[in-house]
Write a protein that holds these residues in place. Structure first.
Motif, short mmCIF file in Angstrom:
data_model
loop_
_atom_site.label_atom_id
_atom_site.label_comp_id
_atom_site.label_asym_id
_atom_site.label_seq_id
_atom_site.Cartn_x
_atom_site.Cartn_y
_atom_site.Cartn_z
N ARG A 123 29.55 60.07 -5.86
CA ARG A 123 29.64 59.06 -4.79
C ARG A 123 30.97 58.32 -4.84
O ARG A 123 31.43 57.95 -5.94
N PRO A 124 31.56 58.09 -3.69
CA PRO A 124 32.74 57.21 -3.68
C PRO A 124 32.33 55.81 -4.13
O PRO A 124 31.13 55.47 -4.12
N LYS A 125 33.30 55.02 -4.52
CA LYS A 125 32.96 53.66 -4.98
C LYS A 125 32.83 52.73 -3.77
O LYS A 125 33.80 52.55 -3.04
N ALA A 126 31.63 52.23 -3.57
CA ALA A 126 31.41 51.24 -2.50
C ALA A 126 30.19 50.43 -2.90
O ALA A 126 29.27 50.98 -3.51
N TYR A 127 30.14 49.17 -2.55
CA TYR A 127 29.06 48.32 -3.09
C TYR A 127 27.69 48.73 -2.58
O TYR A 127 26.68 48.43 -3.18
N TYR A 128 27.65 49.48 -1.46
CA TYR A 128 26.36 49.89 -0.89
C TYR A 128 25.94 51.30 -1.31
O TYR A 128 24.96 51.83 -0.82
N LEU A 129 26.71 51.94 -2.17
CA LEU A 129 26.35 53.29 -2.62
C LEU A 129 25.87 53.24 -4.07
O LEU A 129 26.32 52.40 -4.85
N PRO A 130 24.95 54.17 -4.42
CA PRO A 130 24.58 54.23 -5.84
C PRO A 130 25.80 54.66 -6.68
O PRO A 130 26.68 55.34 -6.18
N VAL A 131 25.80 54.25 -7.93
CA VAL A 131 26.89 54.65 -8.83
C VAL A 131 26.50 55.97 -9.51
O VAL A 131 25.42 56.06 -10.11
N THR A 132 27.34 56.97 -9.38
CA THR A 132 27.09 58.23 -10.11
C THR A 132 27.39 57.99 -11.58
O THR A 132 28.53 57.78 -11.97
N ARG A 133 26.34 58.00 -12.40
CA ARG A 133 26.50 57.57 -13.79
C ARG A 133 26.44 58.73 -14.78
O ARG A 133 27.00 58.65 -15.86
N LEU A 134 25.70 59.79 -14.39
CA LEU A 134 25.39 60.82 -15.40
C LEU A 134 25.33 62.19 -14.75
O LEU A 134 24.77 62.35 -13.66
N ILE A 135 25.90 63.18 -15.45
CA ILE A 135 25.77 64.59 -15.03
C ILE A 135 24.85 65.27 -16.04
O ILE A 135 25.07 65.18 -17.25
N CYS A 136 23.80 65.94 -15.52
CA CYS A 136 22.86 66.63 -16.41
C CYS A 136 22.99 68.14 -16.21
O CYS A 136 22.85 68.62 -15.08
N LEU A 137 23.24 68.87 -17.28
CA LEU A 137 23.24 70.33 -17.22
C LEU A 137 22.06 70.85 -18.05
O LEU A 137 21.50 70.11 -18.87
N GLU A 138 21.71 72.12 -17.83
CA GLU A 138 20.59 72.73 -18.57
C GLU A 138 21.04 74.08 -19.14
O GLU A 138 21.52 74.93 -18.40
#
Ligand code: TLP
Length: 343
Positions: A123-138
């Protein structure tokens, strides 16, 4: 299910007499006080195997994944995972319930999502967007039939995550299989992740238990959530002893399970009822896609009536998983059953 050739999962394995003996002999203490010597030994051993500072024993793979997600995120964040990830499909929407995060899913190709796809999903940085915090691989990837995530792509994703200040989590329930099959060390895989879940209760044959590994600060915070989620255990050294036995004795032998899966796939690829993508038979699983009129349930029932158990898989497929409680002889018997029933 004792009289069946049970290929439903490697989770069905039972502790061997030697493992039971290790359980019997285990020294124990109260692990909520951090006083179980056998748990402490297992945690130390596994953290060293991965070249990480610390590890934490948890009751299950699901709890390990969810404790890691909780520890990495804040409510309102978003995590990235592939559309078939165990975390997304088989964990009861726990990231939403327990961590209050959304999952941005990405279509995978044989279990692999690329750095390019992930970049587009951040997600781009904007106050109304969720923050992309974590990438999960399997790795290995369950729904693709135990495929190995290529290390080169992992490195690219890691570089992207660094640039974007996003954490990396690995659902490595079967990372042992990936390491044995690819000849890439656990330490090399672990370098690219802030947290890793590994399971003792699948191909390694322990009755229960998983671990999460990471740096000491992460594991200390994860311990709080393990307790919150009800995973603080007491004299659990009896289970950790099974885990120590498993990591000391049952990793290299996974290569045999991979040979069993190959044999099953190669012998059955000529059947017209199924399509088997042989390229995806990289570790201990075989996915049979049903390509004739017969229903999934009928296939499973016919196999069961002839003493062979498999599980349903998505896209009208069935799944076989090889493990230490099925012998090469059992595999040959299963092959004869398939050949007798199906064209
Ligand atoms: N997988 C099970 C089923 O839930 C599908 C199986 O039989 O394969 N990550 C991955 C990649 C897994 O395959 C599993 C279990 C877990 C996590 C969860 O482990 P547990 O069952 O110990 O909570």
């Amino acid at each position: 299910m004792n009289n069946y050739i049970d290929l439903r999962s490697d989770t069905v394995t039972k502790p061997s007499p030697e493992m039971r003996n290790a359980i019997f002999e285990a020294e124990v203490g109260d692990d909520v006080y951090g006083e179980d010597p056998t748990v402490n030994l297992l945690q130390k051993k596994v953290s060293e195997m991965f070249g990480k500072e610390a590890a934490l024993f948890v009751p299950s793979g699901v709890m390990g994944n969810q404790v890691c997600i909780k520890t990495h995120t804040n409510p309102g964040d978003e995590i990235i995972a592939d559309v078939d990830a165990h975390i997304f499909v088989y964990e009861n929407a726990a990231p939403a319930v327990l961590s209050g995060v959304s999952i941005k899913t990405i279509q995978n190709q044989n279990g692999v999502i690329t750095a390019e796809q992930i970049k587009a999903a951040i997600r781009p940085k904007a106050y109304y967007l969720p923050v992309t915090r974590l990438i999960c691989l399997e790795n290995t990837h369950g729904r693709s039939g135990g495929t190995i995530f290529p290390i080169d792509e992992i490195r690219k994703i890691y570089n992207l995550a660094k640039e974007e200040n996003i954490k990396m989590h690995l659902d490595g329930a079967r990372l042992w299989n990936a390491a044995v099959a690819s000849d890439i060390s656990l330490k090399e895989y672990a370098k690219y992740f802030d947290s890793i879940l590994v399971c003792l209760s699948k191909g390694l044959g322990a009755p229960i238990g998983s671990l999460i590994v990471g740096d000491s600060e992460f594991i200390e915070r994860a311990r709080v959530y393990r307790k919150m989620f009800g995973g603080g255990m007491r004299q659990v050294g009896i289970l950790a002893a099974a885990g120590i036995y498993a990591v000391e004795n049952n990793i290299q032998r996974l290569a045999e399970d991979h040979l069993k899966a190959k044999r099953l796939a190669e012998e059955l690829q000529s059947l017209k009822t199924f399509y088997i993508n042989l390229q995806n038979v990289q570790t201990n699983m075989v996915i049979f896609k049903i390509v004739s009129e017969i229903s999934q349930q009928e296939v499973l029932e016919k196999l069961k009536a002839n003493g062979v158990l498999l599980t349903p898989e998505h896209h009208n497929s069935i799944r076989a998983v090889t493990h230490l409680d099925v012998t090469f002889d059992d595999i040959d018997k299963a092959i004869s059953v398939f050949k007798r029933i199906f064209k």
